[in-house]
Design an enzyme around this catalytic site. Structure first.
Site, PDB file in Angstrom:
ATOM      1  N   GLY A   1       0.786  -1.221   0.000  1.00 27.63           N
ATOM      2  CA  GLY A   1       0.000   0.000   0.000  1.00 27.63           C
ATOM      3  C   GLY A   1       0.817   1.268   0.000  1.00 27.63           C
ATOM      4  N   ARG A   2       2.088   1.169   0.377  1.00 30.57           N
ATOM      5  CA  ARG A   2       2.967   2.342   0.356  1.00 30.57           C
ATOM      6  C   ARG A   2       4.408   1.962   0.028  1.00 30.57           C
ATOM      7  NH1 ARG A   2       3.690   3.974   6.756  1.00 30.57           N
ATOM      8  NH2 ARG A   2       3.779   1.873   7.595  1.00 30.57           N
TER       9      ARG A   2
ATOM     10  N   LYS B   1       9.807   2.355   0.720  1.00 31.21           N
ATOM     11  CA  LYS B   1       8.641   2.355   1.603  1.00 31.21           C
ATOM     12  C   LYS B   1       8.255   3.799   1.910  1.00 31.21           C
ATOM     13  CE  LYS B   1       6.853   0.443   5.916  1.00 31.21           C
ATOM     14  NZ  LYS B   1       7.151  -0.420   7.083  1.00 31.21           N
TER      15      LYS B   1
ATOM     16  N   ASP C   1      -2.610   6.806   2.561  1.00 34.47           N
ATOM     17  CA  ASP C   1      -2.098   7.858   1.678  1.00 34.47           C
ATOM     18  C   ASP C   1      -0.827   7.444   0.955  1.00 34.47           C
ATOM     19  OD1 ASP C   1      -0.179   7.944   3.672  1.00 34.47           O
ATOM     20  OD2 ASP C   1      -0.829   9.865   4.488  1.00 34.47           O
ATOM     21  N   GLY C   2      -0.352   6.217   1.205  1.00 36.00           N
ATOM     22  CA  GLY C   2       0.835   5.734   0.515  1.00 36.00           C
ATOM     23  C   GLY C   2       2.143   6.298   1.018  1.00 36.00           C
TER      24      GLY C   2
ATOM     25  N   ARG D   1      14.429  -0.204   1.824  1.00 33.35           N
ATOM     26  CA  ARG D   1      14.769  -1.442   2.515  1.00 33.35           C
ATOM     27  C   ARG D   1      15.115  -2.524   1.492  1.00 33.35           C
ATOM     28  NH1 ARG D   1       9.025  -3.121   5.343  1.00 33.35           N
ATOM     29  NH2 ARG D   1       7.770  -3.376   3.454  1.00 33.35           N
TER      30      ARG D   1
ATOM     31  N   ARG E   1       5.653 -12.969   1.042  1.00 33.30           N
ATOM     32  CA  ARG E   1       5.175 -13.232   2.394  1.00 33.30           C
ATOM     33  C   ARG E   1       4.278 -14.465   2.425  1.00 33.30           C
ATOM     34  NH1 ARG E   1       4.775  -7.632   3.965  1.00 33.30           N
ATOM     35  NH2 ARG E   1       6.044  -6.463   2.485  1.00 33.30           N
TER      36      ARG E   1
ATOM     37  N   ASP F   1       0.674 -11.410   6.675  1.00 30.14           N
ATOM     38  CA  ASP F   1       1.239 -10.585   5.605  1.00 30.14           C
ATOM     39  C   ASP F   1       2.542  -9.939   6.025  1.00 30.14           C
ATOM     40  OD1 ASP F   1      -0.878  -9.134   7.217  1.00 30.14           O
ATOM     41  OD2 ASP F   1       0.100  -7.417   6.294  1.00 30.14           O
ATOM     42  N   ASN F   2       2.947 -10.123   7.278  1.00 31.03           N
ATOM     43  CA  ASN F   2       4.233  -9.612   7.759  1.00 31.03           C
ATOM     44  C   ASN F   2       5.227 -10.729   8.046  1.00 31.03           C
ATOM     45  OD1 ASN F   2       3.273  -6.973   7.680  1.00 31.03           O
ATOM     46  ND2 ASN F   2       2.614  -6.983   9.815  1.00 31.03           N
TER      47      ASN F   2
END
Length: 487
Positions: free
Chosen positions: A86-87, A106, A118-119, A169, A176, A245-246
């Site tokens: 999403g960002r 990121k 808002d990304g 990163r 994932r 998802d992490n």
């Protein structure tokens, strides 16, 4: 920058091509020389305008193919459906001396997966992720890495108005558990197979010859996850948001948000203020890691096509975690052999730490200085630096008597044991208050403390007497710091 684009070679269903959204007047905040070496870059160059523009997303290298990946996941134990980057925007991968690394921006702007977001990332959270990624690497914990942080004065609304930032990163892959769940829950077996084949071919080529490569993949990821959680527990690290998802398919620490390092020991400590139910407490990290592997197994089951075999593959988690944590704990205690009573000795130690709310890091560091060759009349004074961490001194004395007896049982030598224990028990960790000090200075335009703190955290096991203050107990005001999912 010689980008390749391995993930971009997957079919378009796996991502959306998306250019980063530029930020006005970007500036350099900090860079990691150690991370830069992994992709053949010089950290000093990252401060020049061209690199700042690239790692803010204002310019895109010609060989990059920016994209945002789609995935789904379970969040706090509940199915959340489609999520995705999403960002975060992946630029591509670069070959380095230790292998290929994907570079991901990121905070680089909205994507089709931003949902209501808002990304953007803010300077506060970007500095936290940057510092913790590199601190964890220095501690020997499998992790993504952080290359550089850039900022902009563009306002971003969180709980208050903050300023935007981008952290670059790196990891061999950002796939994932939720990447597989996405296709499983959408009943897309072909896409599920394509993703699994990509992961096996690219990151687990030795598994391709297994009788059932997908079963072998599940077992290997489960094993790595158990080992990863053992590392977390051994250094007192709490991730804070262990959603599927992490969780990395490579068994590395992924997505630093409301993390925390244990200070006053409490096995039920919750580092994430958002986690009111304590799902991701320190104690729960071990079973939640296992639960997440079950979620991955369910996602891979159409490919494995053998439920009993998948269940058996998940059983390696307990052995992998237990074996690794036992190994790490013996090293932390300076024990070179294994005896029957070691578990009871360790359990009594943790209970004593719990009852006295002893600082996790200081306890193990000072335990390395405990001496066997000390006269009884001098013992109390010699033990004082460690003993003074406890309110119940008689209980401490009783436990250390058992500990000394265990050390004598294996013929432990003080000098050698001290060196060995200090090599595995850090003196310096990223305490929340240290990060907060660096963040507040950065928010006022002074980025020197970010660089200084990074240099300390890169050598966590060294004495560094010039930086003694960074190893002290947290000040009283630190007790009021809170981090949440927005952190």
């Amino acid at each position: 920058m010689p980008f390749d684009n391995g993930f971009a070679e997957l079919p378009p269903a796996f991502y959306t091509r998306r250019m980063p959204t530029p930020l006005p007047a970007p500036y350099f905040v900090a860079a990691s020389a150690r991370a830069a070496q992994l992709v053949g870059l010089d950290a000093a160059d990252l401060a020049i305008d061209d690199f700042v523009a690239v790692f803010t997303g204002n310019e895109v290298p010609s060989r990059a193919q920016p994209l945002a990946a789609v995935y789904s996941g379970h969040q706090f134990g509940h199915w959340a459906g489609q999520l995705g980057d999403g960002r975060a925007i992946l630029l591509g991968d670069i070959a380095g001396p230790q292998g290929r690394m994907e570079l991901q921006l990121k905070g680089a702007g909205m994507t089709p997966y931003s949902r209501m977001g808002d990304g953007r990332a803010v300077l506060r959270s970007s500095i936290r992720e940057f510092l913790c990624s590199e601190a964890m690497a220095a501690l020997g914990v499998p992790t993504t890495r952080a290359l550089v942080v850039t900022g902009s004065n563009k306002g971003v609304i969180r709980e208050t108005m903050e300023t935007a930032a981008v952290v670059t990163r790196m990891a061999p892959s950002f796939v994932r558990f939720g990447s597989f769940e996405h296709w499983r829950y959408r009943d897309k077996p072909e896409e599920l197979r394509i993703l699994a084949d990509y992961v096996i071919k690219t990151f687990y080529p030795d598994l391709s010859g297994a009788p059932n490569p997908y079963l072998a993949l599940l077992e290997e990821v489960t094993r790595r996850t158990g080992i990863l959680i053992a590392h977390w527990q051994a250094v007192g690290f709490m991730h804070g948001v262990m959603n599927t998802d992490n969780m990395s398919i490579l068994g590395i620490t992924l997505d630093y948000g409301p993390f925390g390092f244990m200070e006053s020991f409490d096995v039920d400590h919750i580092c994430n203020h958002t986690d009111q139910g304590g799902r991701y407490s320190y104690a729960n990290q071990v079973p939640v890691g296992h639960w997440n592997c079950y979620a991955l197994a369910n996602a891979l089951l159409p490919l494995i096509d053998d439920q009993e075999a998948a269940q058996a593959a998940l059983d390696v988690y307990i052995d992998a975690y237990g074996t690794k944590f036992d190994e790490l704990l013996h090293a932390k205690l300076g024990l070179t052999t294994t005896h029957e009573g070691d578990r009871a000795l360790a359990d009594a130690m943790f209970q004593l730490m719990q009852d006295n709310k002893v600082d996790f890091t200081l306890f193990f560091r000072r335990l390395g200085d405990l001496r066997l060759d000390v006269a009884e009349s001098e013992r109390e004074a010699a033990d004082a630096p460690l003993r003074d961490l406890f309110l119940d001194r008689p209980a401490f004395d009783a436990w250390t008597a058992q500990y000394r007896a265990r050390l004598r049982q294996e013929g432990s030598v003080d000098a050698a044991r001290r060196v060995a224990m200090h090599a595995v028990n850090p003196k310096y960790i990223l305490r929340n208050y240290l990060a907060q000090v660096a963040i507040e200075k950065a928010q006022n335009g002074d980025y020197s403390e970010v660089a200084r703190l990074l240099s300390v955290l890169e050598r966590p096991f060294d004495d560094q007497p010039e930086h003694e203050a960074y190893a002290a107990l947290p000040p009283d005001w630190a007790a009021h710091l809170e981090v949440s999912c927005s952190s």
